[in-house]
Design a protein around this motif. Structure first.
Motif: not given
Length: 540
Positions: A413-414, A451-453, A459-462
């Motif tokens: 659950k990342p 929350v949005t950040g 998503a950017l890191a993954r």
């Protein structure tokens, strides 16, 4: 006058402020898990013999892009209307009485949902469908055969364990019971898990057909009692309970269709919250004068603290979407590609110049393609009992063979965990700013960026920004790649023809049944029935 930050930070450890953070996160955690359902990347679970597939749950309302504009406008109209109504009445007692009565009735559905889910979890803890012993051997409880079985890993065959004659798990299964006591335990398990069918029909036409359980009857009775107690006592604890129930059920009723839409909705309400708190008296005046379950209130000797339900539900909807995306990603990684060979025959005529004979040449073409095979979905509901009884002492994960409990409760659950961290950070910043400036703060000012950040940075890191942006719950992703043999000469799809014929036969049978009900013979004028499944032991 502003409070020195060091003193404000120290006050964050006071129980009322910790309760606000823990309660908000607890509601979101439970509501998000309750909203889980089969993701588009998983195949529907196999049905047992004689079982019919239910219609899968869908959201009553999927938010669209225009809601980012309409939500702030509609909420502003309601808030301003309440403000001027309070000013006109001078005494908001009558308004509070009407709102409490209205919210008491409306909250019954939410309370019933919370109560029913709690009873289901409690029943699963006492009567799970599987458990594991100290060696890791998994025992499956078979209610039809009223026995406990182990599954052969190679053949998949169930082997009955005669010594386990009760539905109790773990060390409880080793207790000695009389035959009548064992029968009683199986009957109780059957009563708690099996469904009754409520049917209402008029003139042979079925008007209502519902599947209900004993828990459904209990939960509505409990919900009605709680609503009556709240309406008569106006106790803060009851108000918080009703508020929790409405937040809990909202996660299953409302959801953004995608992460892009959810982010736009949150930022639209971000602007609304700032304007209404800092630049108008509407928000704070209404929150202080309305005594209804529209907020969480925690009191102490030093005063009271409150948190509006919108500060839980609005970011919580996106956090619940993140949890469902994690489940989608888990099953997507399990999709397998199976090679499939397609053979087509093409007939082409060829003629010779010296004769009148025409020769037909058949060309056979074989191509290899792949078909996606999705893993079967393991229901996420009522699996906590299975996880408890299949997790060894000192471990956090179930044993290897407890596949359904693992898939349902321990999937990675990342994104959800990242949003939880972002929400917690936003809540602490909100409370700190409130204590420093001694003024109510628009919680969404800090929660929305948190929350949005956290979601988009994760998503950017993954390196999964494209996957997150493309994920949607509008039904377009829930497709299945089906490879069929196509007869090129005949131009027909054999599978399609079979399905069409089956559908035609089904309609014909339904028409015949309707004609029989309205013909010259006897028919059902009015029927009210409750059908309970019989508890029958199947012989091995």
């Amino acid at each position: 006058m502003a409070t020195p930050p060091i003193f404000a930070f120290a006050r964050l450890l006071e129980p009322q402020y910790l309760l606000i953070v823990v309660s908000a996160l607890g509601i979101i955690w439970l509501g998000a898990h309750a909203s889980l359902r089969r993701p588009p990347s998983a195949a529907p679970a196999k049905l047992k013999k004689g079982e019919t597939r239910r219609k899968e749950a869908k959201y009553a309302e999927g938010l669209v892009a225009s809601d980012a504009i309409m939500f702030p406008i509609l909420l502003g109209i309601v808030l301003i209307g309440l403000y001027y109504l309070i000013q006109w009445l001078q005494d908001p007692a009558m308004l509070n009485m009407l709102l409490r009565g209205y919210m008491s009735i409306m909250s019954i559905a939410g309370l019933a949902t919370v109560t029913g889910d709690a009873l289901d979890i409690l029943a699963s803890l006492v009567f799970p469908s599987m458990w594991a012993d100290g060696t890791g051997q998994v025992y499956h409880i078979n209610p039809d055969r009223r026995c406990q079985c182990i599954v052969n890993r190679e053949t998949g065959e169930e082997i009955v364990v005669n010594s386990k004659g009760t539905p109790l798990p773990g060390f409880l299964s080793g207790l000695r019971f009389s035959q009548k006591s064992s029968q009683f335990l199986w009957d109780v398990r059957h009563l708690l898990n099996e469904e009754w069918t409520l049917r209402v029909a008029v003139k042979g036409v079925s008007l209502l057909e519902l599947c209900i359980r004993l828990n459904d009857l209990i939960r509505f009775a409990v919900a009605g009692a709680i609503a009556v107690v709240y309406h008569l006592t106006r106790w803060h604890a009851m108000s918080n309970l009703l508020s929790f129930a409405m937040c809990y059920v909202s996660f299953a009723l409302f959801s953004p269709t995608s992460f892009g839409i959810g982010t736009m909705v949150l930022w639209g309400l971000f602007v609304y919250d700032i304007v209404m708190v800092f630049y108008t008296p509407y928000m704070i005046t209404v929150a202080q004068n309305i005594d209804a379950p529209i907020k969480l209130v925690f009191t102490s000797a030093k005063g009271a603290s409150m948190l509006g339900l919108g500060d839980i539900v609005v970011p919580g909807m996106l956090m619940a979407l993140a949890l469902r995306f994690d489940l989608y990603q888990y099953y997507k990684k399990q999709i397998k590609l199976e090679p499939v060979e397609l053979t087509s025959e093409l007939a082409s005529p060829s003629s010779c110049e010296t004769t009148t004979t025409t020769t037909t040449t058949t060309t056979t073409t074989t191509t290899t393609t792949h078909r996606r095979v999705k893993s079967l979905f393991a229901s996420t509901h009522n699996q906590w009992g299975n996880r408890l009884w299949t997790t060894p002492l000192g471990s956090l994960l179930p044993v290897r063979d407890a596949l359904s409990a693992t898939a349902a409760t321990t999937f990675p659950k990342p994104y959800f965990y990242a949003s939880v961290v972002g929400y917690a950070a936003g809540m602490f910043v909100t409370l700190s700013a409130m204590l420093v400036y001694n003024h109510g703060q628009p919680a969404l000012l800090y929660l929305v960026p948190g929350v949005t950040g956290s979601l988009w940075l994760t998503a950017l890191a993954r390196r999964e920004v494209a996957e997150v942006w493309g994920y949607t719950e509008d039904g377009t992703l829930d497709v299945e790649d089906v490879v069929v043999d196509v007869d090129v000469v005949g131009g027909g799809d054999k599978k399609g023809e079979a399905e069409a014929q089956a559908e035609k036969e089904e309609k014909k049978a339904a028409k015949k049944k309707e004609d029989d009900g309205h013909g010259r013979g006897h028919y059902e004028l009015f029927v009210l029935s409750i059908t309970a499944p019989r508890s029958v032991v199947q012989l091995s």
